[in-house]
Design a protein around this motif. Structure first.
Motif, PDB file in Angstrom:
ATOM      1  N   ASP A  22      -5.835  -2.491  -2.481  1.00  0.00           N
ATOM      2  CA  ASP A  22      -6.518  -1.721  -2.689  1.00  0.00           C
ATOM      3  C   ASP A  22      -7.608  -1.499  -1.704  1.00  0.00           C
ATOM      4  O   ASP A  22      -7.940  -0.680  -1.132  1.00  0.00           O
ATOM      5  CB  ASP A  22      -7.638  -1.223  -3.814  1.00  0.00           C
ATOM      6  CG  ASP A  22      -6.718  -0.588  -4.709  1.00  0.00           C
ATOM      7  OD1 ASP A  22      -5.746  -0.650  -4.665  1.00  0.00           O
ATOM      8  OD2 ASP A  22      -6.558  -1.532  -6.236  1.00  0.00           O
ATOM      9  N   GLU A  23      -7.474  -2.912  -0.837  1.00  0.00           N
ATOM     10  CA  GLU A  23      -8.259  -2.954   0.962  1.00  0.00           C
ATOM     11  C   GLU A  23      -7.692  -2.422   1.943  1.00  0.00           C
ATOM     12  O   GLU A  23      -6.078  -2.216   1.434  1.00  0.00           O
ATOM     13  CB  GLU A  23      -8.874  -4.367   1.349  1.00  0.00           C
ATOM     14  CG  GLU A  23      -9.797  -5.182   0.201  1.00  0.00           C
ATOM     15  CD  GLU A  23     -10.731  -4.341   1.079  1.00  0.00           C
ATOM     16  OE1 GLU A  23     -11.221  -3.860   1.257  1.00  0.00           O
ATOM     17  OE2 GLU A  23     -11.884  -5.075   0.120  1.00  0.00           O
ATOM     18  N   ILE A  24      -8.684  -2.215   2.521  1.00  0.00           N
ATOM     19  CA  ILE A  24      -7.297  -1.260   4.030  1.00  0.00           C
ATOM     20  C   ILE A  24      -6.962  -2.465   5.043  1.00  0.00           C
ATOM     21  O   ILE A  24      -7.987  -3.274   5.270  1.00  0.00           O
ATOM     22  CB  ILE A  24      -8.529  -0.268   4.500  1.00  0.00           C
ATOM     23  CG1 ILE A  24      -9.618  -1.178   5.342  1.00  0.00           C
ATOM     24  CG2 ILE A  24      -9.379   0.860   4.154  1.00  0.00           C
ATOM     25  CD1 ILE A  24     -10.551  -0.394   5.832  1.00  0.00           C
ATOM     26  N   TYR A  76      -3.717   0.902   3.880  1.00  0.00           N
ATOM     27  CA  TYR A  76      -3.946   0.285   2.546  1.00  0.00           C
ATOM     28  C   TYR A  76      -2.839  -1.304   2.644  1.00  0.00           C
ATOM     29  O   TYR A  76      -1.869  -0.725   2.783  1.00  0.00           O
ATOM     30  CB  TYR A  76      -4.088   1.030   1.105  1.00  0.00           C
ATOM     31  CG  TYR A  76      -5.094   2.120   1.204  1.00  0.00           C
ATOM     32  CD1 TYR A  76      -6.213   1.022   0.768  1.00  0.00           C
ATOM     33  CD2 TYR A  76      -4.683   3.036   1.225  1.00  0.00           C
ATOM     34  CE1 TYR A  76      -7.821   2.227   1.154  1.00  0.00           C
ATOM     35  CE2 TYR A  76      -5.401   3.975   0.972  1.00  0.00           C
ATOM     36  CZ  TYR A  76      -7.608   3.068   1.084  1.00  0.00           C
ATOM     37  OH  TYR A  76      -8.572   3.850   0.872  1.00  0.00           O
TER      38      TYR A  76
END
Length: 272
Positions: A22-24, A76
């Protein structure tokens, strides 16, 4: 002579560097930069393994029309990662990991013990087994037909060449003279910066104005035709490069030696 047996658990890196799905993508690039690596294992909210993210996947995704006019902060890790990842048991032979990397074209394999991730085995982990070897010379191992690019060509063209030829590094040449190299990471960072700094309406025109000369690494590491296997491995490992140009005394490019060619030297030595 009996072949040596080395297990994955004896050479793996632990723990592997991980990131949430879920990190960019910008966080992923920062983490790669900080750790001086080109790959991450990807976890879900329960810390379960769900994928792998490499510089190549970032280069491919951020340079494609799939994310046309989308800013980097809205892309993402889950959109770029490879899933499901190929894994290997910790008690498997190291030669099996090398075989998977060669046949599947992967640079990192998560290592499993009782269904849990306990580390990763990378190309570098495997190549270190060849340090100090004499063996074949660069002249015998190199690919003289490896693709190359000139400094005035566009960065987007370099990406296309890499993807079409499955290359992870392109020598930059003026005639036969080696001027520099372009890597997947250099292109990934370039495409990210364009998406981060410029409005959506001009992203495409901006990226098409960037030429190879703007992003290449000048005075890159090289080897000579008579350098042996140990020297080649040392050069590749110490500089963290996916391939190394082979040159003569005048810096004319003679060929390129990729990590997968070196990994092939492991198989007869360590297979059971």
């Amino acid at each position: 002579m009996p072949r040596k047996r080395v297990l994955v658990k004896d050479i793996m890196s632990k723990p592997g560097v991980a990131i949430s799905k879920d990190e960019i993508v910008g966080v992923a690039l920062e983490l790669m930069d900080k750790k001086d690596i080109t790959h991450l294992i990807v976890l879900n909210k329960e810390r379960g393994l769900v994928g792998i993210l490499t510089a190549r996947e970032i280069m491919d995704g951020l340079g494609s029309y799939r994310f046309q006019k989308i800013q980097a902060r809205r892309i993402y890790v889950s959109a770029l990662m490879t899933e499901p990842p190929i894994t290997i048991e910790q008690n498997a032979d190291a030669s099996k990991a090398a075989d998977i990397m060669i046949s599947q074209g992967v640079e990192i394999i998560p290592v499993i013990k009782n269904s849990e991730v306990v580390g990763v085995v990378t190309e570098t982990d495997l190549l270190k087994l060849l340090e100090g070897e004499n063996g074949a010379t660069a002249e015998k191992l190199m690919n003289p037909k490896h693709p190359r690019i000139n400094p005035g060509q566009r960065a987007v063209h370099a990406r296309t060449v890499m993807l079409e030829t499955r290359s992870r590094l392109l020598p930059v040449c003026s005639g036969e003279k080696l001027l520099g190299i372009v890597t997947e990471m250099a292109l990934a960072k370039t495409f990210y910066q364009v998406r981060e700094k410029f409005p959506s309406r001009i992203m495409d025109s901006v990226v098409r104005r960037i030429i190879v000369e703007d992003i290449m690494l000048e005075n890159p590491p090289t080897v000579g035709t008579s350098d042996n296997l140990g020297k080649i491995v040392q050069t590749v490992v110490e500089n963290g490069i996916p391939a190394v140009p082979v040159v003569d005394s005048r810096m004319s490019l003679l060929g390129v030696l990729e990590r997968r060619s070196l990994l092939k030297k492991l198989l007869p030595k360590y297979q059971v």
